[in-house]
Motif scaffolding. Structure first.
Motif, mmCIF file in Angstrom:
data_model
loop_
_atom_site.group_PDB
_atom_site.id
_atom_site.type_symbol
_atom_site.label_atom_id
_atom_site.label_comp_id
_atom_site.label_asym_id
_atom_site.label_seq_id
_atom_site.Cartn_x
_atom_site.Cartn_y
_atom_site.Cartn_z
ATOM 1 N N ILE A 91 -53.211 6.672 -7.119
ATOM 2 C CA ILE A 91 -51.906 5.999 -7.088
ATOM 3 C C ILE A 91 -52.050 4.528 -6.673
ATOM 4 C CG2 ILE A 91 -50.706 8.154 -6.605
ATOM 5 C CD1 ILE A 91 -50.569 5.712 -3.856
ATOM 6 N N LEU A 92 -53.168 4.178 -6.056
ATOM 7 C CA LEU A 92 -53.373 2.797 -5.627
ATOM 8 C C LEU A 92 -53.594 1.862 -6.806
ATOM 9 C CD1 LEU A 92 -55.668 3.425 -2.518
ATOM 10 C CD2 LEU A 92 -53.197 3.000 -2.558
ATOM 11 N N GLY A 93 -53.889 2.434 -7.961
ATOM 12 C CA GLY A 93 -54.088 1.612 -9.145
ATOM 13 C C GLY A 93 -52.881 1.512 -10.048
ATOM 14 N N VAL A 94 -51.752 2.076 -9.617
ATOM 15 C CA VAL A 94 -50.549 2.064 -10.452
ATOM 16 C C VAL A 94 -49.973 0.658 -10.547
ATOM 17 C CG1 VAL A 94 -48.137 2.812 -10.586
ATOM 18 C CG2 VAL A 94 -49.938 4.467 -10.047
ATOM 19 N N LYS A 95 -49.805 0.194 -11.756
ATOM 20 C CA LYS A 95 -49.156 -1.077 -12.027
ATOM 21 C C LYS A 95 -48.189 -0.878 -13.191
ATOM 22 C CE LYS A 95 -51.188 -3.581 -8.919
ATOM 23 N NZ LYS A 95 -50.398 -4.078 -7.760
ATOM 24 N N LEU A 96 -47.009 -1.414 -13.056
ATOM 25 C CA LEU A 96 -45.996 -1.261 -14.094
ATOM 26 C C LEU A 96 -45.981 -2.504 -14.968
ATOM 27 C CD1 LEU A 96 -43.772 0.750 -15.000
ATOM 28 C CD2 LEU A 96 -42.159 -0.612 -13.657
ATOM 29 N N ALA A 97 -46.098 -2.307 -16.262
ATOM 30 C CA ALA A 97 -46.059 -3.433 -17.195
ATOM 31 C C ALA A 97 -44.699 -4.118 -17.134
ATOM 32 C CB ALA A 97 -46.343 -2.952 -18.612
ATOM 33 N N LYS A 98 -44.697 -5.408 -17.339
ATOM 34 C CA LYS A 98 -43.452 -6.175 -17.288
ATOM 35 C C LYS A 98 -42.453 -5.638 -18.309
ATOM 36 C CE LYS A 98 -41.644 -10.906 -17.373
ATOM 37 N NZ LYS A 98 -41.987 -12.356 -17.556
ATOM 38 N N GLY A 99 -41.252 -5.360 -17.844
ATOM 39 C CA GLY A 99 -40.202 -4.865 -18.725
ATOM 40 C C GLY A 99 -40.245 -3.369 -18.964
ATOM 41 N N ALA A 100 -41.264 -2.694 -18.439
ATOM 42 C CA ALA A 100 -41.379 -1.247 -18.647
ATOM 43 C C ALA A 100 -40.564 -0.495 -17.598
ATOM 44 C CB ALA A 100 -42.842 -0.820 -18.572
ATOM 45 N N HIS A 101 -40.214 0.735 -17.927
ATOM 46 C CA HIS A 101 -39.490 1.592 -16.991
ATOM 47 C C HIS A 101 -40.463 2.625 -16.436
ATOM 48 C CE1 HIS A 101 -36.554 4.379 -15.288
ATOM 49 N NE2 HIS A 101 -35.619 3.473 -15.486
ATOM 50 N N PRO A 102 -40.428 2.888 -15.127
ATOM 51 C CA PRO A 102 -41.373 3.851 -14.544
ATOM 52 C C PRO A 102 -41.339 5.227 -15.201
ATOM 53 C CG PRO A 102 -40.274 2.615 -12.807
ATOM 54 C CD PRO A 102 -39.597 2.238 -14.093
ATOM 55 N N ILE A 103 -40.153 5.702 -15.541
ATOM 56 C CA ILE A 103 -40.040 7.045 -16.112
ATOM 57 C C ILE A 103 -40.609 7.096 -17.521
ATOM 58 C CG2 ILE A 103 -38.349 8.773 -16.922
ATOM 59 C CD1 ILE A 103 -36.720 8.154 -14.405
ATOM 60 N N ASP A 104 -40.548 5.991 -18.234
ATOM 61 C CA ASP A 104 -41.105 5.941 -19.586
ATOM 62 C C ASP A 104 -42.603 5.691 -19.587
ATOM 63 O OD1 ASP A 104 -38.516 6.262 -20.605
ATOM 64 O OD2 ASP A 104 -38.156 4.099 -20.599
ATOM 65 N N SER A 105 -43.154 5.334 -18.435
ATOM 66 C CA SER A 105 -44.548 4.907 -18.363
ATOM 67 C C SER A 105 -45.491 5.959 -17.799
ATOM 68 C CB SER A 105 -44.648 3.633 -17.504
ATOM 69 O OG SER A 105 -43.810 2.608 -18.010
ATOM 70 N N PHE A 106 -44.958 6.982 -17.127
ATOM 71 C CA PHE A 106 -45.793 7.994 -16.492
ATOM 72 C C PHE A 106 -45.214 9.383 -16.743
ATOM 73 C CE2 PHE A 106 -46.457 4.050 -14.221
ATOM 74 C CZ PHE A 106 -47.847 4.005 -14.090
ATOM 75 N N ASP A 107 -46.076 10.386 -16.664
ATOM 76 C CA ASP A 107 -45.614 11.771 -16.882
ATOM 77 C C ASP A 107 -45.671 12.601 -15.613
ATOM 78 O OD1 ASP A 107 -48.325 12.241 -16.553
ATOM 79 O OD2 ASP A 107 -48.680 12.902 -18.622
ATOM 80 N N ASN A 108 -45.739 11.920 -14.466
ATOM 81 C CA ASN A 108 -45.774 12.593 -13.178
ATOM 82 C C ASN A 108 -44.783 11.924 -12.237
ATOM 83 O OD1 ASN A 108 -47.064 12.360 -10.204
ATOM 84 N ND2 ASN A 108 -47.488 14.384 -11.056
ATOM 85 N N LEU A 109 -44.017 12.720 -11.502
ATOM 86 C CA LEU A 109 -42.951 12.187 -10.655
ATOM 87 C C LEU A 109 -43.480 11.341 -9.492
ATOM 88 C CD1 LEU A 109 -40.649 15.255 -10.844
ATOM 89 C CD2 LEU A 109 -39.763 12.932 -10.924
ATOM 90 N N TYR A 110 -44.625 11.692 -8.952
ATOM 91 C CA TYR A 110 -45.216 10.907 -7.858
ATOM 92 C C TYR A 110 -45.589 9.519 -8.376
ATOM 93 C CZ TYR A 110 -47.741 10.659 -3.334
ATOM 94 O OH TYR A 110 -48.163 10.345 -2.055
ATOM 95 N N PHE A 111 -46.249 9.486 -9.522
ATOM 96 C CA PHE A 111 -46.675 8.213 -10.090
ATOM 97 C C PHE A 111 -45.476 7.381 -10.551
ATOM 98 C CE2 PHE A 111 -50.676 10.205 -9.742
ATOM 99 C CZ PHE A 111 -51.680 9.253 -9.909
ATOM 100 N N MET A 112 -44.443 8.031 -11.087
ATOM 101 C CA MET A 112 -43.215 7.314 -11.439
ATOM 102 C C MET A 112 -42.634 6.597 -10.222
ATOM 103 S SD MET A 112 -41.134 10.076 -13.738
ATOM 104 C CE MET A 112 -41.759 10.713 -15.286
ATOM 105 N N SER A 113 -42.627 7.307 -9.102
ATOM 106 C CA SER A 113 -42.028 6.752 -7.898
ATOM 107 C C SER A 113 -42.862 5.607 -7.329
ATOM 108 C CB SER A 113 -41.855 7.858 -6.852
ATOM 109 O OG SER A 113 -40.995 8.866 -7.347
ATOM 110 N N ILE A 114 -44.185 5.707 -7.433
ATOM 111 C CA ILE A 114 -45.044 4.600 -7.019
ATOM 112 C C ILE A 114 -44.805 3.393 -7.926
ATOM 113 C CG2 ILE A 114 -47.436 3.834 -6.775
ATOM 114 C CD1 ILE A 114 -46.611 5.799 -4.610
#
Length: 336
Positions: A250-273
């Motif tokens: 989870i320390l490597g999680v980065k969200l692309a600019k303009g992306a939504h967390p829920i659309d970017s990950f398939d795990n709830l923990y990673f979405m929340s990070i």
């Protein structure tokens, strides 16, 4: 280790038990002694079992993408479809929010439009919304469900949102299961987490962003998350039995600019990070020290999942300032 097959079925509360003499849910917790009492009630035990069953139902599963076959075809019961439609309706209300009056500055925190428009509409239309969710047979149960529903999206008085509101929504889903509006089958329980709860999370994040809702009772840097807890619990459950993805990933999680967390990950923990990455600035270890500590000191997702259950019981369900606003009684029984 607990598995789905070792957990008993939840109780079923017949509609015939909801007679006129049974009081609607109301706030019961005023003192620390009430919190201690609440932990020994039938409703508390029902809720603990409900959470355990939801957690077990998602072990080894990911949040479906819109292109996945089960997501495209439905793959769940009519009750789940009705819940998703309800949340879609509430989301559309945000688009219909009135613009601020000319010359009125938008508040930095707590936009009163959340209370004066969105919340007011929810209160006025809640009976109709729940009537659409339920079959005519269950209409007598609306007064027992409505208090949880209205408490699920934030405080219209304080203009904030926190783990107590999230718990109210989870109790709402628990009550629907006790009534058997939602069946306690693994497929429907899984859909409650991977479809309904994810949809609820998307709605609540949008409410927080649109109306600038403050965190309710935030622990600040020492809390797990300013707004939520259950996504971490369920997300760690999804990953519990696998060893490919380490906890520190989870320390490597980065969200692309303009992306939504829920659309970017398939795990709830990673979405929340990813959501934290979206809304907070500065080093992760500074603004999210609890999550950083988990990532760097806990070696397995099984231990994370077990620890988060214990933490939820102590830091959410066991804190008077969090649970004092919860409506209790009726379907979530206050009796021992």
């Amino acid at each position: 280790m607990t598995t789905q097959s070792t957990l008993r079925d939840p109780r079923q509360i017949p509609l015939s038990d909801l007679v006129d003499t049974v009081k609607s849910p109301e706030q019961k917790i005023r003192y620390d002694e009430d919190v201690a009492y609440w932990k020994h009630t039938t409703g508390y035990r029902d809720y603990q079992l409900f959470l355990r069953r939801l957690n077990e139902s998602v072990v080894g599963y990911t949040v479906p993408r819109p292109s996945d076959s089960d997501a495209a075809s439905g793959g769940y019961s009519q009750a789940i479809t009705n819940l998703l439609t309800l949340l879609d309706t509430l989301d559309k209300w945000i688009d219909a929010s009135p613009a601020p009056q000319p010359g009125t500055a938008t508040p930095r925190f707590g936009n009163p439009i959340f209370r004066d428009y969105w919340g007011d509409r929810l209160i006025k239309e809640s009976d109709d919304l729940l009537g659409t969710l339920l079959s005519p047979t269950y209409v007598p149960a609306i007064r027992f469900l409505k208090p949880y529903f209205l408490e699920s999206f934030g405080s219209f008085r304080r203009l904030d949102y926190g783990t107590g509101h999230e718990t109210a929504f989870s109790l709402f889903l628990c009550a629907l299961t006790l009534l058997r509006v939602v069946q306690p089958h693994p497929s429907d329980e899984r859909a409650l987490v991977l479809h309904v709860f994810v949809r609820y999370l998307r709605l609540c994040w949008r409410l927080q962003d649109t109306y600038k809702l403050e965190p309710a009772g935030s622990h600040g840097v020492w809390g797990l998350d300013d707004y939520s807890f259950l996504p971490y619990l369920f997300g760690s459950g999804q990953l519990r039995d696998q060893t490919t993805i380490p906890v520190n990933a989870i320390l490597g999680v980065k969200l692309a600019k303009g992306a939504h967390p829920i659309d970017s990950f398939d795990n709830l923990y990673f979405m929340s990070i990813a959501r934290i990455d979206q809304v907070k600035y500065g080093p992760f270890f500074e603004h999210s020290s609890q999550l950083y500590s988990i990532a760097t000191h806990v070696q397995s997702w099984a231990k994370v999942n077990k620890g988060l259950f214990e933490m939820y019981q102590a830091e959410v369900l066991g804190k008077r300032v969090v649970v004092q606003h919860l409506p209790l009684g009726g379907l979530i029984e206050w009796d021992r």
